[in-house]
Design an enzyme around this catalytic site. Structure first.
Site, PDB file in Angstrom:
ATOM      1  N   GLU A   9     -52.955  -5.496  38.548  1.00  0.00           N
ATOM      2  CA  GLU A   9     -52.273  -6.500  39.369  1.00  0.00           C
ATOM      3  C   GLU A   9     -53.261  -7.307  40.193  1.00  0.00           C
ATOM      4  O   GLU A   9     -53.105  -7.457  41.405  1.00  0.00           O
ATOM      5  CB  GLU A   9     -51.238  -5.806  40.272  1.00  0.00           C
ATOM      6  N   LYS A  13     -48.764   2.906  36.453  1.00  0.00           N
ATOM      7  CA  LYS A  13     -48.576   3.021  37.906  1.00  0.00           C
ATOM      8  C   LYS A  13     -47.890   4.345  38.209  1.00  0.00           C
ATOM      9  O   LYS A  13     -46.867   4.670  37.591  1.00  0.00           O
ATOM     10  CB  LYS A  13     -47.696   1.884  38.432  1.00  0.00           C
ATOM     11  N   HIS A  49     -37.248  -8.816  42.518  1.00  0.00           N
ATOM     12  CA  HIS A  49     -37.509  -7.602  43.294  1.00  0.00           C
ATOM     13  C   HIS A  49     -37.629  -7.847  44.804  1.00  0.00           C
ATOM     14  O   HIS A  49     -37.366  -6.937  45.576  1.00  0.00           O
ATOM     15  CB  HIS A  49     -38.764  -6.885  42.776  1.00  0.00           C
ATOM     16  N   ARG A  54     -59.395  15.996  39.330  1.00  0.00           N
ATOM     17  CA  ARG A  54     -59.861  14.600  39.252  1.00  0.00           C
ATOM     18  C   ARG A  54     -59.318  13.865  38.020  1.00  0.00           C
ATOM     19  O   ARG A  54     -59.892  12.878  37.570  1.00  0.00           O
ATOM     20  CB  ARG A  54     -61.384  14.509  39.293  1.00  0.00           C
ATOM     21  N   ASN A  71     -42.269  -8.727  39.142  1.00  0.00           N
ATOM     22  CA  ASN A  71     -41.481  -8.561  40.374  1.00  0.00           C
ATOM     23  C   ASN A  71     -40.344  -9.557  40.487  1.00  0.00           C
ATOM     24  O   ASN A  71     -39.698  -9.638  41.541  1.00  0.00           O
ATOM     25  CB  ASN A  71     -42.389  -8.684  41.605  1.00  0.00           C
ATOM     26  N   GLU A 105     -33.775  -4.450  34.007  1.00  0.00           N
ATOM     27  CA  GLU A 105     -35.209  -4.630  33.743  1.00  0.00           C
ATOM     28  C   GLU A 105     -35.445  -5.154  32.317  1.00  0.00           C
ATOM     29  O   GLU A 105     -36.467  -5.766  32.052  1.00  0.00           O
ATOM     30  CB  GLU A 105     -35.976  -3.316  33.972  1.00  0.00           C
ATOM     31  N   LYS A 139     -43.837  -5.743  28.400  1.00  0.00           N
ATOM     32  CA  LYS A 139     -44.574  -5.101  29.487  1.00  0.00           C
ATOM     33  C   LYS A 139     -46.005  -4.808  29.053  1.00  0.00           C
ATOM     34  O   LYS A 139     -46.950  -5.017  29.813  1.00  0.00           O
ATOM     35  CB  LYS A 139     -43.871  -3.819  29.942  1.00  0.00           C
ATOM     36  N   HIS A 145     -35.252  -5.726  46.873  1.00  0.00           N
ATOM     37  CA  HIS A 145     -35.704  -4.748  47.870  1.00  0.00           C
ATOM     38  C   HIS A 145     -35.032  -4.956  49.205  1.00  0.00           C
ATOM     39  O   HIS A 145     -34.677  -3.994  49.897  1.00  0.00           O
ATOM     40  CB  HIS A 145     -37.221  -4.821  48.049  1.00  0.00           C
ATOM     41  N   HIS A 155     -31.543   0.751  42.225  1.00  0.00           N
ATOM     42  CA  HIS A 155     -32.655  -0.206  42.137  1.00  0.00           C
ATOM     43  C   HIS A 155     -32.355  -1.325  41.123  1.00  0.00           C
ATOM     44  O   HIS A 155     -32.488  -2.506  41.437  1.00  0.00           O
ATOM     45  CB  HIS A 155     -33.945   0.531  41.770  1.00  0.00           C
ATOM     46  N   ARG A 208     -49.266  -9.637  36.266  1.00  0.00           N
ATOM     47  CA  ARG A 208     -48.387  -8.485  36.480  1.00  0.00           C
ATOM     48  C   ARG A 208     -47.384  -8.742  37.612  1.00  0.00           C
ATOM     49  O   ARG A 208     -46.304  -8.158  37.637  1.00  0.00           O
ATOM     50  CB  ARG A 208     -49.241  -7.224  36.754  1.00  0.00           C
TER      51      ARG A 208
HETATM   52  P1  NAD Z   1     -34.438   8.713  38.092  1.00  0.00           P
HETATM   53  O1  NAD Z   1     -35.651   9.262  37.487  1.00  0.00           O
HETATM   54  O2  NAD Z   1     -34.054   9.190  39.447  1.00  0.00           O
HETATM   55  O3  NAD Z   1     -33.202   8.922  37.093  1.00  0.00           O
HETATM   56  C1  NAD Z   1     -31.916   8.491  37.470  1.00  0.00           C
HETATM   57  C2  NAD Z   1     -30.909   9.625  37.405  1.00  0.00           C
HETATM   58  O4  NAD Z   1     -30.612   9.934  36.048  1.00  0.00           O
HETATM   59  C3  NAD Z   1     -31.402  10.941  38.020  1.00  0.00           C
HETATM   60  O5  NAD Z   1     -30.313  11.570  38.637  1.00  0.00           O
HETATM   61  C4  NAD Z   1     -31.849  11.748  36.798  1.00  0.00           C
HETATM   62  O6  NAD Z   1     -31.791  13.138  37.050  1.00  0.00           O
HETATM   63  C5  NAD Z   1     -30.837  11.321  35.778  1.00  0.00           C
HETATM   64  N1  NAD Z   1     -31.263  11.378  34.374  1.00  0.00           N
HETATM   65  C6  NAD Z   1     -32.452  10.976  33.866  1.00  0.00           C
HETATM   66  N2  NAD Z   1     -32.432  10.993  32.541  1.00  0.00           N
HETATM   67  C7  NAD Z   1     -31.217  11.460  32.174  1.00  0.00           C
HETATM   68  C8  NAD Z   1     -30.590  11.695  30.912  1.00  0.00           C
HETATM   69  N3  NAD Z   1     -31.212  11.392  29.753  1.00  0.00           N
HETATM   70  N4  NAD Z   1     -29.339  12.201  30.914  1.00  0.00           N
HETATM   71  C9  NAD Z   1     -28.690  12.451  32.097  1.00  0.00           C
HETATM   72  N5  NAD Z   1     -29.219  12.211  33.298  1.00  0.00           N
HETATM   73  C10 NAD Z   1     -30.475  11.713  33.336  1.00  0.00           C
HETATM   74  O7  NAD Z   1     -34.511   7.102  38.207  1.00  0.00           O
HETATM   75  P2  NAD Z   1     -35.077   5.957  37.268  1.00  0.00           P
HETATM   76  O8  NAD Z   1     -34.169   4.824  37.462  1.00  0.00           O
HETATM   77  O9  NAD Z   1     -35.386   6.420  35.892  1.00  0.00           O
HETATM   78  O10 NAD Z   1     -36.490   5.636  37.947  1.00  0.00           O
HETATM   79  C11 NAD Z   1     -36.575   5.149  39.260  1.00  0.00           C
HETATM   80  C12 NAD Z   1     -37.961   5.430  39.795  1.00  0.00           C
HETATM   81  O11 NAD Z   1     -38.915   4.760  38.991  1.00  0.00           O
HETATM   82  C13 NAD Z   1     -38.177   4.946  41.215  1.00  0.00           C
HETATM   83  O12 NAD Z   1     -38.781   5.949  41.971  1.00  0.00           O
HETATM   84  C14 NAD Z   1     -39.135   3.773  41.058  1.00  0.00           C
HETATM   85  O13 NAD Z   1     -39.994   3.612  42.170  1.00  0.00           O
HETATM   86  C15 NAD Z   1     -39.887   4.153  39.821  1.00  0.00           C
HETATM   87  N6  NAD Z   1     -40.466   3.030  39.087  1.00  0.00           N
HETATM   88  C16 NAD Z   1     -41.771   3.105  38.754  1.00  0.00           C
HETATM   89  C17 NAD Z   1     -42.358   2.078  38.032  1.00  0.00           C
HETATM   90  C18 NAD Z   1     -43.783   2.196  37.617  1.00  0.00           C
HETATM   91  O14 NAD Z   1     -44.347   1.235  37.089  1.00  0.00           O
HETATM   92  N7  NAD Z   1     -44.394   3.346  37.774  1.00  0.00           N
HETATM   93  C19 NAD Z   1     -41.612   0.957  37.651  1.00  0.00           C
HETATM   94  C20 NAD Z   1     -40.273   0.921  38.006  1.00  0.00           C
HETATM   95  C21 NAD Z   1     -39.705   1.949  38.723  1.00  0.00           C
HETATM   96 ZN    ZN Z   2     -37.843  -2.603  39.103  1.00  0.00          ZN
END
Ligand code: NAD
Ligand code: ZN
Length: 369
Positions: free
Chosen positions: A237, A143, A249, A121, A246, A185, A227, A253, A267, A242
């Protein structure tokens, strides 16, 4: 070191931004680590570069580090990997008062955070974001989510970390394309709410992502502060503040969906192009000047990010693109809620956008070269 507080009553925490945090991770996390054994979740790419320094720091402080390594990429945000992760945490006898360390990009952070939210939990977790996107966006704000066959991020929870350590050294091993995608971003915060930060990005953004650590620290710290401010106003949100995050976005998307959520368009690249489109659409609706829309586009393009649909080689109509928006938006009497610009640095939620007008705009955009 920059320290940005995220001010949430009862759940306040700090985001620390500096080079060298991971090599010294034990000292930063020690107030939260009450047992010798420390569970760390990462992915296979991050492990290659960052497992060793993290292990060394924790072991030197007397910890026994337990590793759970996820496959790299979006596919790790699945029911199957969530189940494997939670079973592993149970097997490691992680308790509610313990902390899990999430070492990686947004994928590792979202999956680990969700596992922490539901384990017994809710147990604690610490974000160790290693992508620019994760440092400026996903690690802050609580999130967490996984994807299902019905769509992305549809199953999750709000669960705040206890600490976020954004180590600028981690970005040194990140592929340049991922770095640029994360920068979308960063500049987003300027475009949506801070004209002065937008000016700063115009002047310094490209140098920051090319590896100037001093500029990078400012870019990350200012983004996190933006942020944190928005999250403190509207944690779940509900008030609309918040929703401004977007910006770009909805268009983004639609483009990600049209390109099959694939390597063709990351993305952040979709968000970059989406912000250029949102700026031009804002000009078409008479909210900002064409000159300001062009200025937004130029600043995004200067970082090597896409701003024109023609670069994607799409073979579709504006209506096909606009139809993707129906899936991630609540349609209300034929209108879509959209984040538009009143000026650079002032975004707002417009609830009066019609799908047919967006489709007509996208048809024009598809003709631009
Ligand atoms: P990711 O975590 O997939 O990382 C991108 C790539 O880089 C991957 O192949 C990873 O293995 C590699 N990598 C990561 N750090 C590295 C480093 N220091 N050196 C070498 N390689 C490295 O992608 P991301 O862009 O970090 O995150 C995208 C995700 O985040 C999506 O799933 C999205 O939905 C989510 N997201 C969440 C929020 C939230 O508020 N929770 C906001 C925006 C995005
Ligand atoms: Zn984004």
């Amino acid at each position: 070191m920059a320290v940005i507080p995220v001010e949430l009553a009862g759940r306040a925490y700090d985001v620390r931004v500096e080079a060298g945090l991971l090599a010294n991770v034990a000292a930063h996390c020690s107030p939260f680590l009450r047992k010798p054994r420390v569970p760390v979740i990462t992915d296979e790419n991050v492990a290659q570069h960052w497992r060793e320094p993290v292990e060394r720091s924790l072991a030197a402080a007397g910890h026994e580090v337990r590793w759970h390594v996820l496959p790299a990429g979006e596919r790790a945000k699945s029911w199957a990997e969530l189940a494997r992760t939670v079973d592993w945490l149970l097997n490691e006898e992680v308790e509610r008062g313990d902390h899990i360390l999430a070492l990686g990009g947004g994928v590792v952070g979202d999956l680990s955070g969700f596992a922490a939210a539901i384990l017994k939990r809710g147990c604690g977790f610490i974000q160790l974001p290693t992508t620019l996107l994760a440092q400026v966006d996903s690690s802050v704000g609580g999130k967490t989510a996984i994807n299902t066959s019905a769509g992305k991020n549809l199953v999750g929870a709000f669960h705040q970390p206890s600490l976020v350590l954004a180590d600028l050294d981690a970005l040194g091993t990140l592929p340049p394309r991922e770095m640029r995608a994360g920068y979308a971003e960063v500049i987003k915060y300027g475009i949506l709410g801070d004209a002065e930060f937008f000016d700063w990005c115009e002047a310094n953004g490209p140098a920051a992502i090319s590896g100037d650590k001093h500029l990078l620290e400012q870019a990350v710290a200012r983004s996190v502060a933006a942020k944190a401010r928005i999250v403190a106003q509207d944690e779940r949100e509900t008030t609309g503040a918040r929703a401004l995050l977007n910006l770009g976005h909805t268009f983004g998307h639609a483009l990600e969906a049209q390109t099959g959520f694939s390597e063709r368009l990351l993305h952040g690249e979709g968000v970059a192009l989406g912000m250029a489109l949102a700026a031009r659409y804002s000009a078409r609706r008479g909210f900002i000047s064409r000159g300001d829309a062009a200025r937004v586009s130029r600043a995004i393009a200067a970082a090597g990010l896409p701003t024109e649909l023609s670069t994607l080689g799409l073979n579709c109509s504006g209506k096909e693109l606009a139809d993707h928006m129906l899936h991630d938006k609540k349609m209300d009497a034929g209108t879509l809620p959209f984040i538009l610009l009143r000026s650079i640095g002032a975004a707002f939620l417009d609830r009066n956008v019609t799908l047919s007008d967006v489709a007509a705009f996208l048809d024009e955009e598809l003709q631009r070269s």
